[in-house]
Structure formats: structure tokens, C-alpha cells
Enzyme design. Structure first.
Site, PDB file in Angstrom:
ATOM      1  N   CYS A 199       9.501  12.127 -44.913  1.00 33.22           N
ATOM      2  CA  CYS A 199      10.264  13.374 -44.930  1.00 33.22           C
ATOM      3  C   CYS A 199      11.567  13.225 -44.169  1.00 33.22           C
ATOM      4  O   CYS A 199      12.565  13.861 -44.500  1.00 33.22           O
ATOM      5  CB  CYS A 199       9.419  14.510 -44.359  1.00 33.22           C
ATOM      6  SG  CYS A 199       8.990  14.322 -42.621  1.00 33.22           S
ATOM      7  N   CYS A 232      20.029   1.939 -41.061  1.00 30.75           N
ATOM      8  CA  CYS A 232      19.928   3.343 -41.460  1.00 30.75           C
ATOM      9  C   CYS A 232      19.291   4.089 -40.297  1.00 30.75           C
ATOM     10  O   CYS A 232      19.469   3.711 -39.143  1.00 30.75           O
ATOM     11  CB  CYS A 232      19.135   3.500 -42.753  1.00 30.75           C
ATOM     12  SG  CYS A 232      17.417   2.952 -42.656  1.00 30.75           S
TER      13      CYS A 232
END
Length: 393
Positions: free
Chosen positions: A197, A351
Site C-alpha cells: 500500500c 525509491c
């Protein structure tokens, strides 16, 4: 599937309970006996996040006598977009304590048991002991398999839900009467191939819908009313406002679960950092400390490489590694990024947590680039190990 009531009725309701639950008592299918079953029920919710929040709130409001909450995470500002059981006043507090305080305010007649632990193969059976029903509000595959296996071993039914972006699913699993989670997903996806998520995002109101649906199933199981979702999986697309339903049966010949193994022990109820699908020998990585040394060497002229941030621009505004150039993952997927990267210069990618940078690495290597690695654990690892002045997000 229609099932008998899961829980025996508690003794007579008190005057305070009669007043509080009056709207339940007037529903013929529930009535006083059903409310007494709810009072006597012990329901465990694994995860006090997006799905657990509405499920816990509505089960508490419905009068479930004992609610157990399993979560080892603390409340973060990024949770508040969807985890409605928490608030500004509990930022930084354990999620179990935050949930317990909110439930106490909503319905002081409910007993809350905090399990401030990460559910593992070593403690799952002990944590589940004494409960009638389990709700799985986690968002990683390892814990989902672990919950399902532990419920199969202990004979407990469990209600499962999942959400991602605009889509949600939920069902009821119970090995003694029908399928389990392993019948829906016999083999887990390779780690890193399905975003968490934190990586993919979720529409904030979506868990309210799915978590509430999970609470409905719990009430039905406890009281024995209606037809449960056992043997059926419901999916919801918020963008089209459409529901679909598929039948699910036990897999013929599937070996029953006889023990819990560490294979299911790879995630917590909170959003975990995705793991690499292969080992370091196939996907070159650098640690945050190694990157710190490399950046220092580059500043001295002793190393030459390009540091590329594959996150979205808004993320770089929240936290950043100095000296990185922003090239979002979408540009790697479209091929646009390849022309922007020197063909023979070493490239280090990063990232937020590692999944997107690994994806970009594979694409860059496939395009023919000879020297690529990515940051293990992403910006979150950098903040934790190198620069704690920045806030995780």
C-alpha cells in the site's frame, strides 16, 4: 453458506446494554439472544490499519464483548488518510493503544486486549488462543498465509479482506466447513511483484467499505444469521461502483496445514518494505551506509556514478537523498528514461523501499546497461541509518 451460531449467548443483558443496543434488539434476526451472543464473543483483529479501523469500530459499537488487536506498529501521519480509528492525538503511539482508547470512548462495555507484537509462526497459535473468530486486516501476503494457516490449525473461521488503489476483495475462510486462503491463492506471488500500500497507494475511503463488510460477516458468524461469504469471494471496483462475486471451493487433494513455518513469517500488519524476488547475486544492491560512503567518494572525485531517484516528484519533496536525480519509474516503463542515462556510467537507483528501484533496475539492465545497482530498503533505510533528521512518510 448458512452456518449455526458461532458463540453461545451470554447471561442476561443489563439495563445499560438494553438501552445501548435497542436498535439491534428490535431486529428479529438478532434480538436479545443475538445480542447476548455478541456480548459473549471474542474476536481478534490482526492489523489496526485501514481495514481493521472500521471493522473494530463497528464491532465495538455492535457490542462484541472482547476485541483483541494485533499490531506492532505506531500511528504515523500518513495513516490518518484511511485509518480512521486513529487521530492526531495518538501520533507516535502504538496502534493497539490508540485503537483501545478509541474503542473505550465509543463503547466502554467492550473489553480490549492489546497484542503489541508482530504475528509470527512462533507466536500465532498462542495469540489466537481463546478467540472465536479472526479478522485479517493485514496487507502483505506472508501474514495472510500465516493467519489462514493458524486458523486452520486452531479450527477458527476467519474473515479476510484486501485493498489496493480502487479495488477491494473480501471473503470468509474456514477449513472445517469450506475453503481457506490457500484455496484462493495456492502460491504466493514473488516478493516485489505486487506493490504494498505504501508503494501503490489506496483510495482513503475504500477500506471503510471493505472493513465494514468484514464486520458484517463477523456479526453473521457470531449470531448465526444470514448467508456468510464462506465459499464466495466478493470484489469491488470503486471507479465503476461495481461488485462481482466468484465461487470458491476447497482445492481437491490439498494437503492440510499441520504446522506453522517461517515461510509465513515475513510481514507485519503494517505496510512492509517489499523484498527482492532474487538474491543479491542477481539483483545488485548497495546498503544505505555503502551509498553514504560512495557519495562522499564522488564528492572527492574518487568515484563516478549517477544516483537516480525513481519515485514521484511529490515524494522527493517529502524526503530525499542529496545528489539524486529524479527520473520516475513510469519513464523507465515507457522507455523514455533510457535516453536520459549515460550508457556506460555506473547507475545507482533508489525509491522509497526498494520495489520500484528493483523494477527500474531490471528494465535498465534489459535495455543493455552494463552497471546498475539499487539501494536496499530505499529512502526509508537512508533515513533510518544515515539521515534521521528527515521524516519517513
Amino acid at each position: 453458506m448458512d452456518l449455526p451460531p458461532l458463540v453461545d449467548p451470554a447471561p442476561e443483558l443489563t439495563g445499560a446494554e438494553l438501552r445501548r443496543y435497542a436498535r439491534h434488539l428490535t431486529v428479529p434476526e438478532i434480538g436479545e439472544e443475538g445480542q447476548r451472543r455478541l456480548k459473549n464473543a471474542r474476536v481478534l483483529c490482526v492489523g489496526a490499519g485501514g481495514l481493521g479501523s472500521p471493522a473494530l469500530l463497528y464491532l465495538a459499537a455492535a457490542g462484541v464483548g472482547t476485541l483483541g488487536v494485533v499490531d506492532d506498529d505506531v500511528v504515523d501521519a500518513s495513516n490518518l488518510q484511511r485509518q480512521v480509528i486513529h487521530g492526531e492525538g495518538t501520533l507516535g503511539a502504538p496502534k493497539t493503544a490508540s485503537a483501545a482508547a478509541r474503542i473505550a470512548d465509543l463503547n466502554p462495555l467492550v473489553r480490549v486486549v492489546e497484542h503489541r507484537v508482530r504475528l509470527t509462526a512462533g507466536n500465532a497459535e498462542e495469540v489466537l488462543a481463546g478467540y472465536d473468530l479472526v479478522l485479517d486486516g493485514t496487507d502483505n501476503f506472508g501474514t495472510r498465509y500465516l493467519v489462514s494457516d493458524a486458523c486452520e490449525l486452531t479450527g477458527l473461521p476467519h474473515v479476510w479482506g484486501s485493498i489496493l488503489r480502487f479495488d477491494g476483495q473480501y471473503s470468509v475462510f474456514w477449513g472445517a466447513h469450506g475453503p481457506t486462503y490457500r484455496d484462493l491463492y495456492p502460491v504466493p506471488p514473488a516478493p516485489g511483484t505486487v506493490p504494498s500500500c505504501a508503494e501503490a497507494g489506496v483510495l482513503g475511503v475504500l477500506p471503510g467499505l471493505l472493513g465494514t463488510a468484514m464486520a458484517v460477516e463477523a456479526v453473521k458468524l457470531v449470531t448465526g444469521i444470514g448467508t456468510t461469504m464462506l465459499g464466495r469471494v466478493a470484489t469491488y471496483d470503486a471507479l465503476s461502483a461495481r461488485w462481482w462475486e466468484i465461487p470458491l471451493s476447497p482445492t481437491p487433494g490439498r494437503a492440510p496445514v499441520t504446522t506453522l513455518t517461517a515461510a509465513g513469517d515475513d510481514g507485519a500488519p503494517a505496510c512492509p518494505a517489499p523484498r527482492s524476488v532474487t538474491g543479491p547475486e542477481d539483483v545488485p544492491t548497495v546498503t544505505a551506509r555503502e551509498l553514504e560512503a560512495l557519495l562522499a567518494a564522488r564528492a572527492r572525485g574518487a568515484a563516478d556514478f549517477e544516483l537516480v531517484d525513481v519515485r514521484e516528484p511529490y515524494e522527493a519533496r517529502l524526503a530525499a537523498i542529496p545528489g539524486a536525480r529524479l527520473v520516475p519509474l513510469g519513464q523507465f516503463e515507457s522507455g523514455e528514461a533510457f535516453a536520459r542515462i549515460a550508457p556506460n556510467r555506473r547507475v545507482l537507483l533508489h525509491c522509497k523501499a526498494g520495489a520500484r528501484s528493483e523494477r527500474a533496475l531490471r528494465l535498465l539492465v534489459a535495455s543493455g546497461h552494463p552497471d546498475v545497482a539499487h539501494l536496499e530498503g530505499g529512502v526509508l533505510a537512508w533515513i533510518d541509518q544515515v539521515d534521521p533528521s528527515q521524516q519517513p512518510y
